[in-house]
Design a protein around this motif. Structure first.
Motif, PDB file in Angstrom:
ATOM      1  N   GLU A  64     -81.414 -16.814 -40.467  1.00 23.96           N
ATOM      2  CA  GLU A  64     -80.598 -17.880 -41.052  1.00 23.96           C
ATOM      3  C   GLU A  64     -79.399 -17.306 -41.796  1.00 23.96           C
ATOM      4  O   GLU A  64     -78.278 -17.815 -41.675  1.00 23.96           O
ATOM      5  CB  GLU A  64     -81.463 -18.703 -42.011  1.00 23.96           C
ATOM      6  CG  GLU A  64     -80.751 -19.909 -42.588  1.00 23.96           C
ATOM      7  CD  GLU A  64     -81.659 -20.723 -43.478  1.00 23.96           C
ATOM      8  OE1 GLU A  64     -81.146 -21.309 -44.439  1.00 23.96           O
ATOM      9  OE2 GLU A  64     -82.874 -20.765 -43.214  1.00 23.96           O
ATOM     10  N   GLN A  65     -79.594 -16.221 -42.544  1.00 23.74           N
ATOM     11  CA  GLN A  65     -78.477 -15.597 -43.265  1.00 23.74           C
ATOM     12  C   GLN A  65     -77.425 -15.060 -42.296  1.00 23.74           C
ATOM     13  O   GLN A  65     -76.226 -15.243 -42.512  1.00 23.74           O
ATOM     14  CB  GLN A  65     -78.991 -14.457 -44.144  1.00 23.74           C
ATOM     15  CG  GLN A  65     -79.735 -14.914 -45.368  1.00 23.74           C
ATOM     16  CD  GLN A  65     -80.324 -13.750 -46.145  1.00 23.74           C
ATOM     17  OE1 GLN A  65     -80.393 -12.635 -45.646  1.00 23.74           O
ATOM     18  NE2 GLN A  65     -80.765 -14.023 -47.367  1.00 23.74           N
ATOM     19  N   ILE A  66     -77.853 -14.422 -41.232  1.00 20.49           N
ATOM     20  CA  ILE A  66     -76.897 -13.899 -40.245  1.00 20.49           C
ATOM     21  C   ILE A  66     -76.151 -15.039 -39.570  1.00 20.49           C
ATOM     22  O   ILE A  66     -74.942 -14.957 -39.343  1.00 20.49           O
ATOM     23  CB  ILE A  66     -77.624 -13.012 -39.212  1.00 20.49           C
ATOM     24  CG1 ILE A  66     -78.069 -11.712 -39.872  1.00 20.49           C
ATOM     25  CG2 ILE A  66     -76.722 -12.707 -38.023  1.00 20.49           C
ATOM     26  CD1 ILE A  66     -78.924 -10.840 -38.987  1.00 20.49           C
ATOM     27  N   ALA A  67     -76.865 -16.116 -39.259  1.00 23.03           N
ATOM     28  CA  ALA A  67     -76.216 -17.262 -38.625  1.00 23.03           C
ATOM     29  C   ALA A  67     -75.143 -17.847 -39.539  1.00 23.03           C
ATOM     30  O   ALA A  67     -74.070 -18.237 -39.079  1.00 23.03           O
ATOM     31  CB  ALA A  67     -77.256 -18.314 -38.269  1.00 23.03           C
ATOM     32  N   GLN A  68     -75.416 -17.904 -40.820  1.00 18.67           N
ATOM     33  CA  GLN A  68     -74.437 -18.454 -41.752  1.00 18.67           C
ATOM     34  C   GLN A  68     -73.272 -17.490 -41.986  1.00 18.67           C
ATOM     35  O   GLN A  68     -72.111 -17.896 -41.974  1.00 18.67           O
ATOM     36  CB  GLN A  68     -75.103 -18.777 -43.098  1.00 18.67           C
ATOM     37  CG  GLN A  68     -76.032 -19.968 -43.028  1.00 18.67           C
ATOM     38  CD  GLN A  68     -76.784 -20.182 -44.334  1.00 18.67           C
ATOM     39  OE1 GLN A  68     -76.745 -19.362 -45.230  1.00 18.67           O
ATOM     40  NE2 GLN A  68     -77.494 -21.302 -44.415  1.00 18.67           N
ATOM     41  N   GLN A  69     -73.564 -16.206 -42.180  1.00 16.10           N
ATOM     42  CA  GLN A  69     -72.517 -15.250 -42.541  1.00 16.10           C
ATOM     43  C   GLN A  69     -71.658 -14.841 -41.340  1.00 16.10           C
ATOM     44  O   GLN A  69     -70.437 -14.907 -41.397  1.00 16.10           O
ATOM     45  CB  GLN A  69     -73.140 -14.001 -43.162  1.00 16.10           C
ATOM     46  CG  GLN A  69     -73.797 -14.270 -44.496  1.00 16.10           C
ATOM     47  CD  GLN A  69     -74.635 -13.096 -44.986  1.00 16.10           C
ATOM     48  OE1 GLN A  69     -74.800 -12.117 -44.271  1.00 16.10           O
ATOM     49  NE2 GLN A  69     -75.163 -13.204 -46.198  1.00 16.10           N
ATOM     50  N   ARG A  70     -72.282 -14.419 -40.276  1.00  9.37           N
ATOM     51  CA  ARG A  70     -71.524 -13.878 -39.140  1.00  9.37           C
ATOM     52  C   ARG A  70     -71.027 -14.953 -38.187  1.00  9.37           C
ATOM     53  O   ARG A  70     -69.940 -14.830 -37.626  1.00  9.37           O
ATOM     54  CB  ARG A  70     -72.384 -12.891 -38.360  1.00  9.37           C
ATOM     55  CG  ARG A  70     -72.696 -11.632 -39.122  1.00  9.37           C
ATOM     56  CD  ARG A  70     -73.421 -10.658 -38.255  1.00  9.37           C
ATOM     57  NE  ARG A  70     -73.919  -9.524 -39.032  1.00  9.37           N
ATOM     58  CZ  ARG A  70     -74.762  -8.640 -38.580  1.00  9.37           C
ATOM     59  NH1 ARG A  70     -75.221  -8.730 -37.346  1.00  9.37           N
ATOM     60  NH2 ARG A  70     -75.166  -7.654 -39.346  1.00  9.37           N
ATOM     61  N   LEU A  71     -71.839 -15.983 -37.977  1.00  7.10           N
ATOM     62  CA  LEU A  71     -71.474 -16.991 -36.980  1.00  7.10           C
ATOM     63  C   LEU A  71     -70.882 -18.251 -37.586  1.00  7.10           C
ATOM     64  O   LEU A  71     -70.428 -19.141 -36.874  1.00  7.10           O
ATOM     65  CB  LEU A  71     -72.711 -17.349 -36.137  1.00  7.10           C
ATOM     66  CG  LEU A  71     -73.373 -16.168 -35.422  1.00  7.10           C
ATOM     67  CD1 LEU A  71     -74.640 -16.627 -34.711  1.00  7.10           C
ATOM     68  CD2 LEU A  71     -72.419 -15.538 -34.431  1.00  7.10           C
ATOM     69  N   GLY A  72     -70.922 -18.347 -38.918  1.00  3.81           N
ATOM     70  CA  GLY A  72     -70.353 -19.512 -39.581  1.00  3.81           C
ATOM     71  C   GLY A  72     -71.138 -20.788 -39.322  1.00  3.81           C
ATOM     72  O   GLY A  72     -70.578 -21.883 -39.390  1.00  3.81           O
ATOM     73  N   MET A  73     -72.398 -20.675 -39.040  1.00  3.17           N
ATOM     74  CA  MET A  73     -73.224 -21.862 -38.779  1.00  3.17           C
ATOM     75  C   MET A  73     -73.673 -22.457 -40.113  1.00  3.17           C
ATOM     76  O   MET A  73     -73.710 -21.791 -41.135  1.00  3.17           O
ATOM     77  CB  MET A  73     -74.434 -21.483 -37.931  1.00  3.17           C
ATOM     78  CG  MET A  73     -74.062 -20.923 -36.574  1.00  3.17           C
ATOM     79  SD  MET A  73     -75.500 -20.389 -35.655  1.00  3.17           S
ATOM     80  CE  MET A  73     -75.825 -21.871 -34.740  1.00  3.17           C
ATOM     81  N   ARG A  74     -74.029 -23.715 -40.073  1.00  2.00           N
ATOM     82  CA  ARG A  74     -74.512 -24.375 -41.290  1.00  2.00           C
ATOM     83  C   ARG A  74     -75.681 -25.284 -40.928  1.00  2.00           C
ATOM     84  O   ARG A  74     -75.895 -25.615 -39.757  1.00  2.00           O
ATOM     85  CB  ARG A  74     -73.392 -25.152 -41.947  1.00  2.00           C
ATOM     86  CG  ARG A  74     -72.799 -26.217 -41.075  1.00  2.00           C
ATOM     87  CD  ARG A  74     -71.656 -26.917 -41.793  1.00  2.00           C
ATOM     88  NE  ARG A  74     -71.230 -28.057 -41.012  1.00  2.00           N
ATOM     89  CZ  ARG A  74     -70.164 -28.090 -40.244  1.00  2.00           C
ATOM     90  NH1 ARG A  74     -69.373 -27.038 -40.177  1.00  2.00           N
ATOM     91  NH2 ARG A  74     -69.863 -29.158 -39.557  1.00  2.00           N
ATOM     92  N   MET A  75     -76.427 -25.645 -41.935  1.00  2.00           N
ATOM     93  CA  MET A  75     -77.597 -26.491 -41.716  1.00  2.00           C
ATOM     94  C   MET A  75     -77.120 -27.902 -41.321  1.00  2.00           C
ATOM     95  O   MET A  75     -76.122 -28.392 -41.846  1.00  2.00           O
ATOM     96  CB  MET A  75     -78.447 -26.578 -42.991  1.00  2.00           C
ATOM     97  CG  MET A  75     -79.087 -25.256 -43.385  1.00  2.00           C
ATOM     98  SD  MET A  75     -80.252 -24.632 -42.173  1.00  2.00           S
ATOM     99  CE  MET A  75     -81.544 -25.833 -42.282  1.00  2.00           C
ATOM    100  N   PRO A  76     -77.821 -28.546 -40.419  1.00  2.00           N
ATOM    101  CA  PRO A  76     -77.407 -29.901 -40.030  1.00  2.00           C
ATOM    102  C   PRO A  76     -77.698 -30.900 -41.147  1.00  2.00           C
ATOM    103  O   PRO A  76     -78.717 -30.817 -41.816  1.00  2.00           O
ATOM    104  CB  PRO A  76     -78.264 -30.190 -38.793  1.00  2.00           C
ATOM    105  CG  PRO A  76     -79.458 -29.313 -38.940  1.00  2.00           C
ATOM    106  CD  PRO A  76     -78.997 -28.103 -39.665  1.00  2.00           C
ATOM    107  N   THR A  77     -76.767 -31.811 -41.326  1.00  2.00           N
ATOM    108  CA  THR A  77     -76.942 -32.890 -42.311  1.00  2.00           C
ATOM    109  C   THR A  77     -76.712 -34.204 -41.588  1.00  2.00           C
ATOM    110  O   THR A  77     -76.081 -34.252 -40.522  1.00  2.00           O
ATOM    111  CB  THR A  77     -75.921 -32.750 -43.464  1.00  2.00           C
ATOM    112  OG1 THR A  77     -74.603 -32.854 -42.922  1.00  2.00           O
ATOM    113  CG2 THR A  77     -76.082 -31.421 -44.189  1.00  2.00           C
ATOM    114  N   PRO A  78     -77.186 -35.291 -42.151  1.00  2.00           N
ATOM    115  CA  PRO A  78     -76.945 -36.587 -41.503  1.00  2.00           C
ATOM    116  C   PRO A  78     -75.466 -36.916 -41.339  1.00  2.00           C
ATOM    117  O   PRO A  78     -75.080 -37.630 -40.422  1.00  2.00           O
ATOM    118  CB  PRO A  78     -77.624 -37.584 -42.441  1.00  2.00           C
ATOM    119  CG  PRO A  78     -78.665 -36.789 -43.161  1.00  2.00           C
ATOM    120  CD  PRO A  78     -78.087 -35.416 -43.298  1.00  2.00           C
ATOM    121  N   ALA A  79     -74.627 -36.357 -42.179  1.00  2.00           N
ATOM    122  CA  ALA A  79     -73.195 -36.654 -42.099  1.00  2.00           C
ATOM    123  C   ALA A  79     -72.559 -36.045 -40.846  1.00  2.00           C
ATOM    124  O   ALA A  79     -71.603 -36.607 -40.314  1.00  2.00           O
ATOM    125  CB  ALA A  79     -72.485 -36.127 -43.343  1.00  2.00           C
TER     126      ALA A  79
END
Length: 99
Positions: A64-79
């Motif tokens: 999860e940390q690598i996905a956020q830092q290197r790939l710029g991914m974020r957790m899905p939200t209803p918005a």
């Protein structure tokens, strides 16, 4: 009698030389087997440590940390979630005839 003694002496010498050669070869093979056993043990230890390292690298928090830092991914939200609705399948004439 002397001829027989010479033949027997030659036979004993040939047998002794053959015995020494066989013992040497046997010791060499045992040494090689010991080296192979030690190498197999080292490789098994290395494999175990690599498996532990692999498990440590694959933890969900690290991924999860690598996905956020290197790939710029974020957790899905209803918005930001888009919902897709599936339409009912349209019945064709061949499907209605089969009923």
């Amino acid at each position: 009698m002397t001829r027989l003694s010479i033949v027997l002496l030659a036979a004993v010498l040939v047998t002794a030389i053959y015995l020494v050669r066989v013992q040497y070869e046997s010791r060499r093979l045992v040494t090689e087997l010991d080296r192979a056993t030690v190498l197999a043990h080292r490789l098994e230890v290395e494999k175990s440590s690599l498996e532990v390292e692999k498990q440590a690298q694959a933890t969900s928090l690290r991924v999860e940390q690598i996905a956020q830092q290197r790939l710029g991914m974020r957790m899905p939200t209803p918005a930001i979630t888009e919902y897709v609705t599936a339409k009912a399948p349209v019945a064709t004439a061949s499907q209605e005839a089969a009923r």
